[in-house]
Write a protein that holds these residues in place. Structure first.
Motif, PDB file in Angstrom:
ATOM      1  N   ARG A  72       8.747 -24.124 -35.928  1.00 27.86           N
ATOM      2  CA  ARG A  72       9.626 -22.996 -36.219  1.00 27.86           C
ATOM      3  C   ARG A  72       8.980 -21.672 -35.833  1.00 27.86           C
ATOM      4  O   ARG A  72       9.647 -20.766 -35.326  1.00 27.86           O
ATOM      5  CB  ARG A  72       9.998 -22.988 -37.706  1.00 27.86           C
ATOM      6  CG  ARG A  72      10.947 -24.106 -38.111  1.00 27.86           C
ATOM      7  CD  ARG A  72      11.472 -23.893 -39.511  1.00 27.86           C
ATOM      8  NE  ARG A  72      12.331 -22.708 -39.597  1.00 27.86           N
ATOM      9  CZ  ARG A  72      12.678 -22.122 -40.740  1.00 27.86           C
ATOM     10  NH1 ARG A  72      12.218 -22.614 -41.901  1.00 27.86           N
ATOM     11  NH2 ARG A  72      13.460 -21.069 -40.752  1.00 27.86           N
ATOM     12  N   HIS A  73       7.674 -21.529 -36.084  1.00 30.92           N
ATOM     13  CA  HIS A  73       7.030 -20.243 -35.830  1.00 30.92           C
ATOM     14  C   HIS A  73       6.857 -19.966 -34.338  1.00 30.92           C
ATOM     15  O   HIS A  73       7.160 -18.861 -33.872  1.00 30.92           O
ATOM     16  CB  HIS A  73       5.674 -20.179 -36.522  1.00 30.92           C
ATOM     17  CG  HIS A  73       4.972 -18.857 -36.345  1.00 30.92           C
ATOM     18  ND1 HIS A  73       5.444 -17.688 -36.899  1.00 30.92           N
ATOM     19  CD2 HIS A  73       3.850 -18.518 -35.657  1.00 30.92           C
ATOM     20  CE1 HIS A  73       4.650 -16.681 -36.567  1.00 30.92           C
ATOM     21  NE2 HIS A  73       3.674 -17.165 -35.808  1.00 30.92           N
ATOM     22  N   TYR A  74       6.378 -20.963 -33.592  1.00 28.79           N
ATOM     23  CA  TYR A  74       6.086 -20.740 -32.171  1.00 28.79           C
ATOM     24  C   TYR A  74       7.260 -21.097 -31.275  1.00 28.79           C
ATOM     25  O   TYR A  74       7.370 -20.571 -30.160  1.00 28.79           O
ATOM     26  CB  TYR A  74       4.848 -21.540 -31.750  1.00 28.79           C
ATOM     27  CG  TYR A  74       3.607 -21.133 -32.502  1.00 28.79           C
ATOM     28  CD1 TYR A  74       2.917 -19.966 -32.183  1.00 28.79           C
ATOM     29  CD2 TYR A  74       3.143 -21.889 -33.571  1.00 28.79           C
ATOM     30  CE1 TYR A  74       1.795 -19.573 -32.892  1.00 28.79           C
ATOM     31  CE2 TYR A  74       2.023 -21.503 -34.292  1.00 28.79           C
ATOM     32  CZ  TYR A  74       1.353 -20.350 -33.953  1.00 28.79           C
ATOM     33  OH  TYR A  74       0.246 -19.967 -34.667  1.00 28.79           O
TER      34      TYR A  74
ATOM     35  N   PHE B   7       6.318 -25.709 -39.940  1.00 34.04           N
ATOM     36  CA  PHE B   7       5.830 -24.347 -39.717  1.00 34.04           C
ATOM     37  C   PHE B   7       5.522 -24.120 -38.236  1.00 34.04           C
ATOM     38  O   PHE B   7       5.861 -23.082 -37.660  1.00 34.04           O
ATOM     39  CB  PHE B   7       4.564 -24.101 -40.555  1.00 34.04           C
ATOM     40  CG  PHE B   7       4.820 -23.558 -41.935  1.00 34.04           C
ATOM     41  CD1 PHE B   7       5.700 -24.190 -42.798  1.00 34.04           C
ATOM     42  CD2 PHE B   7       4.169 -22.419 -42.371  1.00 34.04           C
ATOM     43  CE1 PHE B   7       5.933 -23.691 -44.078  1.00 34.04           C
ATOM     44  CE2 PHE B   7       4.392 -21.902 -43.643  1.00 34.04           C
ATOM     45  CZ  PHE B   7       5.269 -22.543 -44.498  1.00 34.04           C
TER      46      PHE B   7
ATOM     47  N   ALA C 180      -0.272 -20.874 -38.084  1.00 32.64           N
ATOM     48  CA  ALA C 180       0.892 -21.285 -38.867  1.00 32.64           C
ATOM     49  C   ALA C 180       0.660 -22.657 -39.506  1.00 32.64           C
ATOM     50  O   ALA C 180       1.091 -22.915 -40.639  1.00 32.64           O
ATOM     51  CB  ALA C 180       2.139 -21.326 -37.978  1.00 32.64           C
ATOM     52  N   SER C 181      -0.017 -23.526 -38.783  1.00 31.26           N
ATOM     53  CA  SER C 181      -0.333 -24.848 -39.324  1.00 31.26           C
ATOM     54  C   SER C 181      -1.325 -24.751 -40.472  1.00 31.26           C
ATOM     55  O   SER C 181      -1.211 -25.479 -41.469  1.00 31.26           O
ATOM     56  CB  SER C 181      -0.890 -25.742 -38.212  1.00 31.26           C
ATOM     57  OG  SER C 181      -1.311 -26.983 -38.709  1.00 31.26           O
TER      58      SER C 181
END
Length: 465
Positions: free
Chosen positions: A357-359, A354, A87-88
């Motif tokens: 929020r994603h993990y 990102f 995501a990063s």
């Protein structure tokens, strides 16, 4: 290259990246090339004519990749990890495409306002009080330099930038003998000088700075006409994970009116897990704290989170406002270039947005807890093997070991043999002047099986030595 061509090659690069990470365990962790081998394949001068991207990508595979040490390898157990969660990576890709220069609020309001909010998310995740405000630096080294410069200016009543250090009493800064070399560099760059960095001896299993020795050094310096300026403490120091007693350091700093900076570059990430916060008990009392989300949280390098109790002291140290850098706008704004040594700034906050929020914070905490659990379990397995000794016990996921009775040369030979094997990557360090082998875990996608491979590799190669 047209943007249509860019879209095609970007898709190809993304496919290559996915395949690379899915097969990364098949590669040796450390580059296996000899010195000069890569340079010998590069032309002596720049080309006059352009090269198509297909040829460039093939050359990338043939020339570059053999000379890459795979920092994203799940069995990278050397140094501290420099992570790049998927995501990063996507966020960095987007930031590279739009390529903003985020030095001022007006040069990209989204970057500034997101940085403010992301640093507050991190502050909450670490359990720090709302008194702290944050800024994203490129690295802990830069944050430490900013802190040292603030120590200098504060001690000189904010006159150092204008008048310099000539003719002043020697400024003195204190730290333990376990700190990272970036502290030494900060002292050099700030003009304070190596001789004025007072390294305090350590004691106990955590190799914490001796508070009595710290107080004695400050008292002696004042008596000698020197000017104490600040104290730099560490938690999870690079060598073997040394952790200072923050409460004791903060108490001395308050009594002596000294600025304090906490280098938690690696271990700070683990503070998102409440059970690990005993390692920096007292950090709330410090003036400046830094940790690197790019080391263990999953953010792509570079990304250092720098928290400040009073940002005005940093701005007073670094801010410079020629007319062309002034923002004329209504309302309160922040220009983060006034909080950093470089003027130019990248859009680093996007990858934190990102990532978190994603993990989710729960997912990130689970990864860190697993790394610590698996690392501690490996330490105990190796402790039970005859012929090995654990030199320093685990501090989070970092510990050191050696073979019983091994000389420094023999220890280095074992490290080299392990790294030449390619299955895992370790480094050496010194503990009380003795060379030992250093193990630390933190690669974003490592699994328990990677620690089994580490055990097998270490014991097999040691048996052959």
């Amino acid at each position: 290259m047209s943007w249509d061509d860019f879209a095609k090659h970007a898709k190809d690069a993304a496919d290559w990246g996915a395949a690379y990470h899915k097969t990364i365990r098949d590669r040796p962790v450390r580059a296996q090339t000899a010195p000069g081998e890569i340079a010998a394949q590069l032309a002596d001068g720049p080309p006059e004519d352009g090269t198509d991207l297909g040829t460039l990508m093939q050359d990338f595979e043939d020339i570059v990749m053999p000379g890459i040490t795979h920092w994203q390898h799940p069995r990278f157990f050397a140094y501290f990890s420099s992570n790049a969660a998927p995501a990063s990576v996507l966020a960095e890709f987007l930031a590279s495409i739009i390529a903003p220069q985020c030095m001022l609020w007006q040069t990209s309001p989204a970057a500034t306002e997101m940085e403010t909010r992301m640093m507050d998310w991190l502050r909450q995740g670490l359990g720090l009080s709302a008194v702290f405000q944050g800024v994203i630096q490129d690295s802990a080294s830069s944050a430490t330099l900013a802190a040292v410069l603030t120590m200098r200016e504060r001690a000189l009543a904010w006159s150092g930038n204008q008048e310099g250090l000539a003719g002043q009493a020697a400024l003195r800064i204190y730290c333990s003998d376990q700190v990272h070399s970036s502290i030494d560099r900060a002292i050099w760059i700030a003009g304070i000088g190596q001789d004025n960095l007072v390294k305090i001896p350590t004691k106990g299993p955590m190799k914490a700075m001796d508070p009595d020795a710290l107080q004695a050094a400050i008292t002696a310096d004042r008596a000698a006409g020197h000017r104490p300026a600040g104290i730099i403490a560490a938690t999870g120091a690079t060598g073997m994970g040394a952790c200072d007693d923050m409460q004791a350091v903060a108490a001395i700093a308050r009594a002596e009116d000294l600025y304090t900076h906490l280098d938690a570059a690696w271990a700070g990430t683990a503070m998102i897990c409440p059970e690990f916060r005993t390692l920096w008990d007292g950090a709330e009392q410090f003036d400046s704290i830094v940790f690197n989300p790019h080391k263990w949280l999953g953010a792509q390098f570079d990304c250092a989170a720098h928290f400040l109790r009073d940002p005005d002291q940093l701005r007073q140290t670094l801010a410079i406002r020629p007319e062309y850098l002034k923002t004329h706008a209504q309302g309160d704004i922040i220009d983060y270039s006034e909080w950093s040594v470089p003027l130019g700034r990248r859009f680093r906050a996007l990858k934190l947005w990102f990532l978190m929020r994603h993990y989710g914070m729960d997912g990130l905490r689970t990864r860190i807890r697993n790394h610590v659990k698996w690392s501690v379990a490996l330490c105990e397995r190796l402790r039970a093997v005859p012929g090995f000794e654990i030199v320093t016990d685990p501090i989070l996921s970092l510990w050191t070991f050696k073979q019983v009775g091994a000389s420094d040369d023999q220890t280095q030979m074992l490290v080299d043999a392990i790294n030449d094997d390619g299955r895992i990557y370790l480094t050496q360090t010194l503990v009380d002047g003795v060379k030992v082998i250093r193990f630390t875990a933190g690669q974003f996608d490592c699994e328990e099986r990677d620690f089994d491979t580490a055990f097998d590799t270490i014991t097999e190669i040691a048996a052959r030595a």
